[in-house]
Write a protein that holds these residues in place. Structure first.
Motif, PDB file in Angstrom:
ATOM      1  N   ALA A   1       0.801  -1.225   0.000  1.00  0.00           N
ATOM      2  CA  ALA A   1       0.000   0.000   0.000  1.00  0.00           C
ATOM      3  C   ALA A   1       0.832   1.273   0.000  1.00  0.00           C
ATOM      4  O   ALA A   1       0.512   2.230  -0.711  1.00  0.00           O
ATOM      5  CB  ALA A   1      -0.957  -0.003   1.189  1.00  0.00           C
ATOM      6  N   GLU A   2       1.896   1.306   0.763  1.00  0.00           N
ATOM      7  CA  GLU A   2       2.693   2.538   0.867  1.00  0.00           C
ATOM      8  C   GLU A   2       3.671   2.708  -0.283  1.00  0.00           C
ATOM      9  O   GLU A   2       3.882   3.813  -0.759  1.00  0.00           O
ATOM     10  CB  GLU A   2       3.440   2.559   2.202  1.00  0.00           C
ATOM     11  CG  GLU A   2       2.528   2.732   3.412  1.00  0.00           C
ATOM     12  CD  GLU A   2       3.320   2.946   4.690  1.00  0.00           C
ATOM     13  OE1 GLU A   2       4.547   3.160   4.598  1.00  0.00           O
ATOM     14  OE2 GLU A   2       2.711   2.912   5.774  1.00  0.00           O
TER      15      GLU A   2
ATOM     16  N   ASN B   1      -8.433   7.035  -1.836  1.00  0.00           N
ATOM     17  CA  ASN B   1      -8.220   6.594  -0.456  1.00  0.00           C
ATOM     18  C   ASN B   1      -7.890   5.110  -0.471  1.00  0.00           C
ATOM     19  O   ASN B   1      -8.774   4.260  -0.366  1.00  0.00           O
ATOM     20  CB  ASN B   1      -9.467   6.868   0.386  1.00  0.00           C
ATOM     21  CG  ASN B   1      -9.218   6.655   1.872  1.00  0.00           C
ATOM     22  OD1 ASN B   1      -8.352   5.874   2.262  1.00  0.00           O
ATOM     23  ND2 ASN B   1      -9.977   7.342   2.703  1.00  0.00           N
ATOM     24  N   VAL B   2      -6.618   4.807  -0.607  1.00  0.00           N
ATOM     25  CA  VAL B   2      -6.190   3.419  -0.759  1.00  0.00           C
ATOM     26  C   VAL B   2      -6.485   2.607   0.495  1.00  0.00           C
ATOM     27  O   VAL B   2      -6.937   1.457   0.418  1.00  0.00           O
ATOM     28  CB  VAL B   2      -4.689   3.353  -1.103  1.00  0.00           C
ATOM     29  CG1 VAL B   2      -4.202   1.901  -1.117  1.00  0.00           C
ATOM     30  CG2 VAL B   2      -4.431   4.009  -2.448  1.00  0.00           C
ATOM     31  N   GLU B   3      -6.254   3.189   1.659  1.00  0.00           N
ATOM     32  CA  GLU B   3      -6.494   2.469   2.909  1.00  0.00           C
ATOM     33  C   GLU B   3      -7.953   2.050   3.032  1.00  0.00           C
ATOM     34  O   GLU B   3      -8.261   0.904   3.396  1.00  0.00           O
ATOM     35  CB  GLU B   3      -6.097   3.341   4.099  1.00  0.00           C
ATOM     36  CG  GLU B   3      -6.286   2.655   5.449  1.00  0.00           C
ATOM     37  CD  GLU B   3      -5.879   3.531   6.618  1.00  0.00           C
ATOM     38  OE1 GLU B   3      -6.059   3.088   7.774  1.00  0.00           O
ATOM     39  OE2 GLU B   3      -5.391   4.658   6.391  1.00  0.00           O
ATOM     40  N   TYR B   4      -8.858   2.961   2.718  1.00  0.00           N
ATOM     41  CA  TYR B   4     -10.284   2.635   2.774  1.00  0.00           C
ATOM     42  C   TYR B   4     -10.629   1.569   1.750  1.00  0.00           C
ATOM     43  O   TYR B   4     -11.390   0.632   2.035  1.00  0.00           O
ATOM     44  CB  TYR B   4     -11.127   3.887   2.517  1.00  0.00           C
ATOM     45  CG  TYR B   4     -12.596   3.590   2.359  1.00  0.00           C
ATOM     46  CD1 TYR B   4     -13.410   3.393   3.472  1.00  0.00           C
ATOM     47  CD2 TYR B   4     -13.168   3.468   1.086  1.00  0.00           C
ATOM     48  CE1 TYR B   4     -14.765   3.099   3.322  1.00  0.00           C
ATOM     49  CE2 TYR B   4     -14.514   3.172   0.938  1.00  0.00           C
ATOM     50  CZ  TYR B   4     -15.304   2.989   2.052  1.00  0.00           C
ATOM     51  OH  TYR B   4     -16.634   2.685   1.901  1.00  0.00           O
ATOM     52  N   TYR B   5     -10.062   1.701   0.547  1.00  0.00           N
ATOM     53  CA  TYR B   5     -10.361   0.738  -0.515  1.00  0.00           C
ATOM     54  C   TYR B   5      -9.921  -0.667  -0.121  1.00  0.00           C
ATOM     55  O   TYR B   5     -10.669  -1.641  -0.301  1.00  0.00           O
ATOM     56  CB  TYR B   5      -9.682   1.148  -1.819  1.00  0.00           C
ATOM     57  CG  TYR B   5     -10.002   0.214  -2.961  1.00  0.00           C
ATOM     58  CD1 TYR B   5     -11.234   0.279  -3.602  1.00  0.00           C
ATOM     59  CD2 TYR B   5      -9.094  -0.762  -3.367  1.00  0.00           C
ATOM     60  CE1 TYR B   5     -11.550  -0.601  -4.633  1.00  0.00           C
ATOM     61  CE2 TYR B   5      -9.405  -1.638  -4.391  1.00  0.00           C
ATOM     62  CZ  TYR B   5     -10.632  -1.549  -5.021  1.00  0.00           C
ATOM     63  OH  TYR B   5     -10.947  -2.434  -6.025  1.00  0.00           O
ATOM     64  N   LEU B   6      -8.727  -0.796   0.431  1.00  0.00           N
ATOM     65  CA  LEU B   6      -8.230  -2.105   0.839  1.00  0.00           C
ATOM     66  C   LEU B   6      -9.075  -2.693   1.970  1.00  0.00           C
ATOM     67  O   LEU B   6      -9.341  -3.899   2.001  1.00  0.00           O
ATOM     68  CB  LEU B   6      -6.769  -2.019   1.258  1.00  0.00           C
ATOM     69  CG  LEU B   6      -5.766  -1.631   0.172  1.00  0.00           C
ATOM     70  CD1 LEU B   6      -4.346  -1.672   0.725  1.00  0.00           C
ATOM     71  CD2 LEU B   6      -5.889  -2.547  -1.047  1.00  0.00           C
TER      72      LEU B   6
ATOM     73  N   GLY C   1     -13.275  -6.792   3.373  1.00  0.00           N
ATOM     74  CA  GLY C   1     -14.612  -7.212   3.776  1.00  0.00           C
ATOM     75  C   GLY C   1     -15.318  -8.006   2.690  1.00  0.00           C
ATOM     76  O   GLY C   1     -16.017  -8.979   2.969  1.00  0.00           O
ATOM     77  N   ILE C   2     -15.125  -7.591   1.437  1.00  0.00           N
ATOM     78  CA  ILE C   2     -15.729  -8.303   0.307  1.00  0.00           C
ATOM     79  C   ILE C   2     -15.175  -9.714   0.201  1.00  0.00           C
ATOM     80  O   ILE C   2     -15.918 -10.686   0.043  1.00  0.00           O
ATOM     81  CB  ILE C   2     -15.486  -7.520  -1.004  1.00  0.00           C
ATOM     82  CG1 ILE C   2     -16.358  -6.257  -1.035  1.00  0.00           C
ATOM     83  CG2 ILE C   2     -15.768  -8.391  -2.228  1.00  0.00           C
ATOM     84  CD1 ILE C   2     -16.082  -5.342  -2.204  1.00  0.00           C
ATOM     85  N   VAL C   3     -13.850  -9.830   0.297  1.00  0.00           N
ATOM     86  CA  VAL C   3     -13.221 -11.147   0.204  1.00  0.00           C
ATOM     87  C   VAL C   3     -13.697 -12.047   1.342  1.00  0.00           C
ATOM     88  O   VAL C   3     -13.986 -13.233   1.144  1.00  0.00           O
ATOM     89  CB  VAL C   3     -11.686 -11.020   0.207  1.00  0.00           C
ATOM     90  CG1 VAL C   3     -11.021 -12.385   0.323  1.00  0.00           C
ATOM     91  CG2 VAL C   3     -11.209 -10.308  -1.053  1.00  0.00           C
ATOM     92  N   ASN C   4     -13.815 -11.494   2.531  1.00  0.00           N
ATOM     93  CA  ASN C   4     -14.290 -12.268   3.672  1.00  0.00           C
ATOM     94  C   ASN C   4     -15.718 -12.771   3.446  1.00  0.00           C
ATOM     95  O   ASN C   4     -16.037 -13.929   3.754  1.00  0.00           O
ATOM     96  CB  ASN C   4     -14.236 -11.413   4.938  1.00  0.00           C
ATOM     97  CG  ASN C   4     -14.651 -12.190   6.172  1.00  0.00           C
ATOM     98  OD1 ASN C   4     -14.008 -13.137   6.571  1.00  0.00           O
ATOM     99  ND2 ASN C   4     -15.761 -11.769   6.785  1.00  0.00           N
TER     100      ASN C   4
END
Length: 223
Positions: A8-9, A171-176, A181-184
């Motif tokens: 991410a960074e 907003n990469v942090e929010y997207y990840l 949550g989707i993957v879960n």
């Protein structure tokens, strides 16, 4: 998703792409499971289509919203559904536990998603109603178009267009976090569907109804 977070960074664009791929792989697992089990209409979709994979979570969200409405509106006298791990099918799986209000008992459907409708409204139509509310679209072709926009997210990350260079989400942090949550949710669906197989268990009524609506929407707009 772990690799996406690590990137991410230093490379947010690739981090987002990996998060999209994680969703696609999880969705593919569910699509393959239904096809492998021989669910009705599972021969009507292509498991490698980006649009088909992007559409799976849209349907799961609609089903989750519908299931929440059942206990929130107290339609069946049941408390909030609980997810539990189990090895009842002979392998690791997920079950649904339904507390009965006013009694110290719970229901454990076998298979967990074997829910069926009675009366004039089909379960497929109920799912379709919540699906249209989820995407704020009325027609199957409009829902398919909205799903196509989701599927094109990966292309916006990878390829330049006439309008713009490859980009990244603001907003990469929010997207990840959202993708996690989707993957879960997708992997939970796999645990609720894949281990519960014939001949020990029948097809799940909720899966049959959702698959019927899914195929209708994903095949809409074709010529």
């Amino acid at each position: 998703m772990n690799k996406a977070r690590l990137l991410a960074e230093i490379d947010p664009q690739m981090a987002c792409f990996r998060a999209i791929c994680a969703e696609e792989e999880a969705a593919t697992s569910l699509l393959i499971s239904m096809k492998d089990q021989g669910y009705p209409l599972s021969d009507q979709y292509h498991i490698w289509s980006h649009e088909n994979k992007a559409g799976v979570i849209v349907f799961i969200r609609a089903i989750i919203n519908w299931s929440k409405s059942i206990y929130l509106e107290d339609e069946a006298g049941l408390g909030e559904p609980l997810l539990r791990s189990t090895d009842d099918p002979g392998r690791p799986a997920i079950e649904i536990v339904l507390p009965v209000k006013g009694a110290e008992i719970v229901l454990r459907p076998r298979p967990p998603l074997d829910i069926r409708s009675q009366g004039g409204t089909s379960l497929k139509d109920v799912i379709g109603s919540y699906l249209r509310s989820e995407v704020n679209k009325g027609l199957a072709a409009e829902i398919k178009a909205a799903i196509k926009v989701r599927a094109n997210e990966r292309n916006r990350l990878l390829y330049a267009t006439d309008e713009a260079l490859p980009g990244c989400f603001s907003n990469v942090e929010y997207y990840l976090k959202n993708q996690g949550g989707i993957v879960n949710a997708l992997l939970t669906a796999v645990g609720l569907v894949d281990p519960w197989r014939k001949p020990d268990y029948p097809f799940s009524g909720l899966v049959e109804a959702a698959l019927e609506e899914y195929v209708e929407v994903m095949k809409s707009g074709r010529r």
